[in-house]
Design an enzyme around this catalytic site. Structure first.
Site, PDB file in Angstrom:
ATOM      1  NE  ARG A  43      -2.388   0.520   3.527  1.00  0.00           N
ATOM      2  CZ  ARG A  43      -3.039   0.245   4.657  1.00  0.00           C
ATOM      3  NH1 ARG A  43      -4.350   0.143   4.649  1.00  0.00           N
ATOM      4  NH2 ARG A  43      -2.390   0.062   5.774  1.00  0.00           N
ATOM      5  CG  PHE A  81      -3.644  -5.887   0.489  1.00  0.00           C
ATOM      6  CD1 PHE A  81      -2.691  -5.909  -0.533  1.00  0.00           C
ATOM      7  CD2 PHE A  81      -3.210  -6.046   1.799  1.00  0.00           C
ATOM      8  CE1 PHE A  81      -1.340  -6.071  -0.242  1.00  0.00           C
ATOM      9  CE2 PHE A  81      -1.872  -6.212   2.090  1.00  0.00           C
ATOM     10  CZ  PHE A  81      -0.919  -6.215   1.075  1.00  0.00           C
ATOM     11  CE  LYS A 167      14.077 -24.242   9.161  1.00  0.00           C
ATOM     12  NZ  LYS A 167      15.204 -23.319   9.012  1.00  0.00           N
ATOM     13  CG  ASP A 220       5.294 -17.217  15.802  1.00  0.00           C
ATOM     14  OD1 ASP A 220       4.982 -16.874  14.641  1.00  0.00           O
ATOM     15  OD2 ASP A 220       6.427 -17.036  16.276  1.00  0.00           O
ATOM     16  CG  HIS A 225       7.543 -23.898  12.053  1.00  0.00           C
ATOM     17  ND1 HIS A 225       7.163 -23.751  10.736  1.00  0.00           N
ATOM     18  CD2 HIS A 225       7.942 -22.671  12.472  1.00  0.00           C
ATOM     19  CE1 HIS A 225       7.329 -22.484  10.378  1.00  0.00           C
ATOM     20  NE2 HIS A 225       7.796 -21.812  11.418  1.00  0.00           N
ATOM     21  CE  LYS A 308       9.499 -15.115  19.141  1.00  0.00           C
ATOM     22  NZ  LYS A 308      10.691 -15.280  18.274  1.00  0.00           N
TER      23      LYS A 308
END
Lengths: 450, 450
Positions: A43, A81, A167, A220, A225, A308
């Site tokens: 944008r 968008f 990977k 996340d 994963h 984390k």
């Protein structure tokens, strides 16, 4: 050698600079791509040169002549968008080449972009559309996206990215499981005691605070994963080691998977991170126990540890075998065999075996046999995004996530009962309450707290 | 810490200088031996100082003060094995300490020495007698020795040495097989395609021509070392991992073993070696196929390859697993899994697994996981003779060969039909005829001709 036009939505974002442009460069360098164009859309008003020059260092060791090709063939197009006329503007730029639309945007825009790509016939039947993760934020939203994009595209055109599947060592899981006699017959509840998937980061949320706070570690990295790793590790043998068969087996095993215990945590200081709400209850750490309800895995707990601000960055799968009935007169094996697949860093795998302690007749010591990919093949194995984009070019969906897989994975995460959020110090192994949880749930994490 | 008097018959021989004295020195150094004496016996007049000074370099890195202890406590006694009065002379030298008689002589003297040791009460019920290899030269002679020594000693006093059994990695075979879940359930005909025992030397016969020519490779190393390795690799699980149970299982499997094909060879120039007869038909090379007639091994060929004047010195056991049914759409595994136990040089073990070729989705490449003992534990693991003498001191017979084992092993060798003797060039992989024999008998030797 293929020809293609890449249309990147979210071209001003981090992913474009760090991963998508460098991956396209690698495809050019490795002669996978002949004639190509890159159209960056977002944008805000931006110069494509700025994006490219920021991207260059992530491409590493670029050759000037090849990089000039990238520069020459790239343009930037302002695109809101939600403005239909912007799509007609974009249409003017597109030629006859195969088009790859890459939606590197937040998932809430997936549905509108897809709708207009179809409405204005930008994406033809032979073009492909790539959706970055996260694919929704729960089962309901993922189903909504799936429903919407299914009405305008064929599943054959839809590429839901989970870059972990690109990977090298992740691709190796299936291959190793099913082509090695020393692994295949042992890969079941008769011989395996438990399986641990460890996916830790030492970094904090950094600039991603605003995004992260809406998701947390479960959405996340675990939903995508970690559950993909679990599916590859646990799935039944596919009829053939090819895309559709593997995707079907992954979906089948995820359907049978549920979380049976969870402990979540948040690191000290998380609430003061930029973008994070002051009273946030978002988890930055999770330890899960999972069970798979089928005959191969009945009685075998799976564990996922992700988070984390932990001790170190690593992604590994540890297969802990059961002990052999003790035959030793004087001493017993102190540990079981472990087969470990190291996805990052230091890709490779290792096997811990009981061996004879030198100089002692019946004393046992676990010793390690190791394979390090870099040591054998050098550091130049392809990066995930290069592999993934090449697959999109070739129309190979095997390492992309199918509609049903992604929905089963969201269902697993939606049902997690998080309970209390325990806080933990940065750079540690997680909340102190984890010790008791580990004991209660029968896990001794391999190499996590080191 | 033990006390002992070592009486070495054949004290002027190579073995005494190279192995026995250095092993006693190591026991002193490592505080396994407190008060001790060494009495060297042989027919010729010799000075013990000469023997010791020749032995010193084989003991490596000797500490002067400890070596002086060896010198101080050693004497030489002239002794003709066949003169009874010499034994009475020897008796005078012996005190109350435990006595270890070490017969480092040719096997034809075993029976007379044993007889006189008993007759003149030199070896008491609590003393031990060690017999060096070769233990006879065929089943008949071995039985004769066994019969003779059994009438004068208890089997509990009798230590038949096979120094391979003192090697670290040989001791590891049983331990690894039965304490590792990743090995134990696979160790049978369902999963193993074939087993190869490779025992090659690059050296020629050297000074041993006279001895060697009477024996040949089958009697020199196959009857003892190679068949012991085979027995340890193939035996059923013992009730416990301790001496008598292991010896019983080794004997049981050797009883069921037979040679089903053989090819023998002699290296160019062997007939001109000192001590060798000019028209010698003694084999310096042998390739054998063996079958074990029990349910664990039905259908699994074992192979032994042994010889002198070959490419390199190595002793290894290669376990070749069967292939897993091919699941791959595009390409198939080119090789099976190998588990290799390297006994010498470079002790350790390795596992060859099929892995993903980096950058390719379904191409397979075999990769190696390795464990090297020296890298992990340093170079100071005990040598075979030190381990063996310590066992004799402690009365542990587990790594010595029992009467029945040695007889079954001779029976296997006696029945080999040697056929034609093929000649081969020094420093090669054996006779050219081996290629056709390998093909006919289904073996592809792992890493032999490199």
């Amino acid at each position: 050698m293929k020809d293609a036009t890449f249309i990147i939505f979210g071209a001003t974002g981090d992913l474009t600079r760090r991963k998508i442009i460098p991956a396209i460069y690698k495809l050019v360098k490795n002669k996978k791509l002949r004639s190509f164009r890159i159209i960056g859309c977002a944008r805000s008003k931006k110069n494509i040169q700025t994006i490219l020059s920021q991207s260059k260092k992530f491409a590493r060791d670029v050759q000037a002549s090849r990089w000039r090709k990238i520069v020459k063939n790239s343009v930037y197009q302002v695109l809101d968008f939600y403005k239909e006329e912007d799509y007609t503007q974009l249409a003017v730029l597109l030629g006859k080449q195969q088009r790859i639309f890459y939606l590197a945007t937040a998932p809430e825009h997936f549905h509108i972009i897809s709708k207009y790509l179809a409405k204005y016939k930008l994406a033809r039947k032979t073009d492909n559309v790539v959706y970055e993760k996260p694919f929704g934020h729960d089962l309901y939203s993922a189903k909504k996206i799936n429903k919407c994009i299914s009405t305008v595209f064929n599943e054959k055109q839809i590429y839901r990215i989970d870059h972990y599947l690109g990977k090298e060592l992740v691709g190796d899981i299936t291959l190793m499981r099913f082509t090695n006699r020393i692994l295949e017959p042992l890969w079941n509840s008769k011989h395996i005691a438990q399986i641990q998937i460890v996916m830790t980061e030492d970094l904090l949320v950094g600039k991603r605070g605003g995004f992260y706070d809406k998701y947390g570690v479960l959405k996340d990295v675990v939903q995508n994963h970690a559950l993909q790793l679990l599916a590859l590790t646990a799935m039944e043998a596919p009829k053939m080691l090819s895309g559709e068969y593997i995707r079907s087996e992954k979906a089948r095993v995820l359907k049978r998977t549920q979380v049976t215990a969870a402990l979540v945590g948040q690191y000290h200081g998380y609430k003061s991170e930029p973008g994070v709400t002051k009273n946030s209850t978002t988890e930055t750490f999770a330890a899960l126990q999972l069970k798979i309800n089928n005959s191969r895995w009945r009685g075998v707990p799976f564990y996922i540890l992700a988070g984390k601000a932990l001790v170190k960055k690593q992604t590994s799968i540890h297969i802990k075998f059961k002990e052999v009935h003790c035959l030793l007169a004087k001493s017993c094996p102190s540990d079981s065999n472990y087969f470990t697949i190291r996805i990052q860093p230091d890709n490779g795998f290792s096997l811990e075996l009981n061996s004879k302690m030198p100089g002692k007749k019946q004393a046992i010591i676990p010793v390690n046999m190791d394979f390090c990919e870099k040591c054998r093949f050098g550091p130049n194995t392809p990066e995930a995004y290069e592999t993934l984009l090449e697959d999109v070019l070739c129309g190979d969906q095997s390492v992309f996530v199918r509609k049903d897989e992604i929905e089963y994975a969201w269902k697993i995460i939606d049902r997690v009962r998080k309970g209390k959020i325990y806080s933990y110090k940065k750079g540690t192994g997680g909340p102190p309450a984890l010790d008791a949880w580990n004991k209660k749930n029968g896990v001794l994490w391999k190499e996590v707290s080191k």
